[in-house]
Design an enzyme around this catalytic site. Structure first.
Site, PDB file in Angstrom:
ATOM      1  N   SER A 120      -5.621   0.100   7.777  1.00  0.00           N
ATOM      2  CA  SER A 120      -5.775   1.074   6.697  1.00  0.00           C
ATOM      3  C   SER A 120      -6.224   0.500   5.359  1.00  0.00           C
ATOM      4  CB  SER A 120      -4.450   1.817   6.488  1.00  0.00           C
ATOM      5  OG  SER A 120      -3.421   0.895   6.164  1.00  0.00           O
ATOM      6  N   LYS A 179      -7.758   5.746   1.320  1.00  0.00           N
ATOM      7  CA  LYS A 179      -7.243   6.632   0.288  1.00  0.00           C
ATOM      8  C   LYS A 179      -8.315   7.495  -0.388  1.00  0.00           C
ATOM      9  CE  LYS A 179      -2.702   6.085  -0.195  1.00  0.00           C
ATOM     10  NZ  LYS A 179      -1.747   7.203  -0.279  1.00  0.00           N
TER      11      LYS A 179
END
Length: 614
Positions: free
Chosen positions: A417, A163
């Site tokens: 992720s 992110k």
């Protein structure tokens, strides 16, 4: 069980001061032949042509003429049709929700937009804060599946998530005088840490709006990066409303989690790295999908430089907003979203991310909660790393895809992720991992209450290993035993069931029932029939006062006949509740339940409940 403390509800806003100390295209490969027929299970009410769906308001075309100028703050109001995640389900591993292409090759606007994304991804400055994450071969998993699975280790970033790429890329492009007014975002986790780290690197003030239900470990991580945390509202939507309002009032720049070209371009550097790192032909890249920023960015780059590579999204089966939007040809909103993989628990995908995905990706794979847990275990055994559920989502999808189509000897990349796992959630992961691997099955067998029946039952189980067993005498009536068995093949399980049935012992496979796995396995041991009993599953926010608010809504108006709470170390807790409500008062009950504000579903007619509890 902190969330159920009988304390008065706290105020709506908590300020934490800043401290000094983030399927049609599937058959394109000529040598590829699927090993089984494709059967999609789609609710008939949502299988109608898109033309029958009421049109949604459209935004100005200016943001598509130049995506670099689009802004979620200036977008017109959007009202999406609400749908249920259950209305679009298909087998795990099947490549569904294949978009119908509306942009033709040679479309000038499409080419201009694509080149803008490509050049801006190449020139991104994300490496001021991010690392070029390694691409590692999962050797044990590759050997087991017969394919070469490569892990793109975004869980190794400074904030343990991808992110920060998008957050920094957008913030680095904000004019200096605007940046000095500060930034603000709304997030329950990884995006918040990315914005906080980017702000620290750029030397600007950051405010992070997080729901009151955010686990302490997450908002403390944001504070340690120097941002000011504001806990507001019970949901992400409430936190986002507050953040956007404060952005306008204070002149701060709102940093969206996914729906902005600069954010998408920052995430697209993941795709750029994969193309550079991957040696040899690549079949597909599997990408976790929440709001769509990561997969849109990867597709925007990879499809321009290596168009034969498939870009495949992976969503939890109970949080499939992108798959449903692609199926309908327009964005839709989930009426409820599963929270287990909280990093991708998004009710509606972004406008720009959907536009890109509709043009570029090859479809979406859906996976179960059990499969995600199995992949978390796979990653631990492979690299001794623990991924969060959203971080293991792509790996679960890659495994399911390879098994479903029986493909071998190809290169596949899965994005790991994120690794911001709440420790309390590990209990659930360990309980479900073997179920997800299909190495354990949960069954129920009806036994006659006669001497020797228990011994006979164990003889019929035979060589199967019993890992869990629950039984209580039922006073001369038939009893139900609930048990788990380890299994090596589906054939062995089927043979055991046949042995049971041949001895007139009815046996049920309950492995797929979340109601049993979350609640009923802990309640078996006593059966009762209460008149007018309504059985519901609620999702309680994990905050003080939650239980008292629930009781104030229903008690003493109606008698509570059953209550089972199961915390999962996340923002919402699963609660099974039995309430005695006469049929004539059901409308009042539904009204009170809806006004309570907690997601719920009525499961009174569930067959597994009647088998085990009645």
């Amino acid at each position: 069980m902190e969330g159920l403390l009988l304390q008065p509800p706290q105020g709506p806003l908590f300020l934490r001061p800043r401290r000094s100390k983030l399927a049609s295209r599937i058959l394109t490969r000529p040598h590829y032949i699927p090993s089984k027929s494709i059967k999609t299970f789609i609710n008939a009410t949502l299988s109608k042509p898109t033309a029958e769906i009421p049109p949604l308001p459209t935004s100005s075309s200016s943001s598509h003429e130049n995506p670099l100028l689009s802004s979620t703050l200036s977008s017109p109001p959007h009202r999406a049709n609400k749908v249920s995640s259950n209305s679009l389900q298909y087998p795990s591993g099947y490549l569904g929700a294949v978009p119908e292409r509306t942009v033709k090759d040679g479309d000038n606007e499409s080419i201009v937009n694509a080149m803008e994304y490509l050049t801006n991804i190449l020139s991104s400055k994300v490496y001021d804060v991010a690392i070029e994450s390694p691409l590692q071969l999962a050797s044990k998993l590759s050997e087991r599946l017969g394919v070469r699975i490569w892990l793109k280790r975004e869980d190794l970033q400074p904030v343990f998530s991808f992110k920060l790429r998008g957050a920094y890329n957008m913030m680095a492009k904000v004019p200096k005088e605007q940046l000095q007014r500060g930034v603000i975002c709304s997030s329950a986790g990884n995006h918040a840490q990315g914005v906080a780290l980017a702000a620290k690197r750029l030397g600007c003030d950051a405010v992070i709006a997080m729901p009151v239900t955010t686990p302490e470990i997450k908002w403390q991580s944001v504070e340690r990066l120097g941002a000011t945390v504001v806990l507001v509202g019970d949901s992400y939507d409430e936190a986002q409303t507050y953040a956007k309002k404060r952005a306008k009032e204070e002149g701060r720049t709102f940093i969206p989690p996914f729906d902005h070209p600069d954010v998408i371009m920052g995430q697209g550097t993941v795709g750029m790295e994969i193309v550079r790192q991957m040696q040899g032909p690549l079949h597909a890249i599997f990408v976790p999908v929440g709001g769509g920023g990561l997969i849109a960015g990867i597709a925007a780059y990879v499809k321009r430089v290596n168009p034969e590579v498939k870009i495949i999204g992976v969503e939890p089966s109970d949080a499939n907003a992108m798959a449903l939007s692609l199926h309908h040809g327009q964005r839709v909103m989930l009426d409820q979203v599963g929270g287990f993989a909280d990093g991708v628990a998004v009710k509606e995908v972004g406008e720009e991310t959907f536009r890109l995905c509709k043009e570029l990706i090859d479809g979406v794979v859906l996976v179960s909660r059990d499969a995600i847990c199995a992949s978390i275990k796979d990653m631990f055994e492979e690299k001794r790393s623990i991924l969060e559920p959203a971080g293991a989502l792509a790996l679960a999808g890659a495994e399911a895809y390879c098994k479903y189509y029986g493909i071998k000897d190809i290169n596949i990349v899965a994005i790991t992720s994120g690794a911001n796992m709440n420790f309390d959630k590990l209990r659930v992961v360990t309980e479900l991992a073997n179920v997800g691997r299909q190495q354990e099955a949960l069954l129920a067998t009806v036994l006659p209450e006669v001497p020797g029946s228990f011994k006979h039952f164990c003889e019929l189980v035979g060589p199967m290993n019993i890992s869990e067993f629950k039984y209580r005498s039922n006073l001369g009536k038939d009893a139900v035993v609930l048990y788990s068995v380890g299994l090596h093949t589906a054939f062995e399980l089927e043979e055991m069931k046949k042995r049971m049935e041949s001895s007139q012992l009815r046996t049920y496979n309950l492995t797929a029932s979340d109601l049993v796995k979350d609640h009923l396995r802990y309640l078996i041991g006593g059966k009762s029939n209460f008149p007018d009993e309504v059985l519901c599953r609620f999702v309680f926010p994990e905050r003080p006062g939650t239980l008292m608010k629930f009781l104030d809504s229903f008690s003493p108006r109606w008698n509570i006949s059953l209550f089972h709470y199961r915390g999962q170390g996340e923002t919402g807790a699963n609660v099974l509740v039995g309430i005695q409500v006469p049929q004539s008062e059901m409308d009042e009950f539904r009204s009170r339940a809806s006004s309570l504000g907690y997601d719920y579903v009525v499961v009174t007619d569930d067959n597994d409940f009647h088998l085990l509890m009645h």
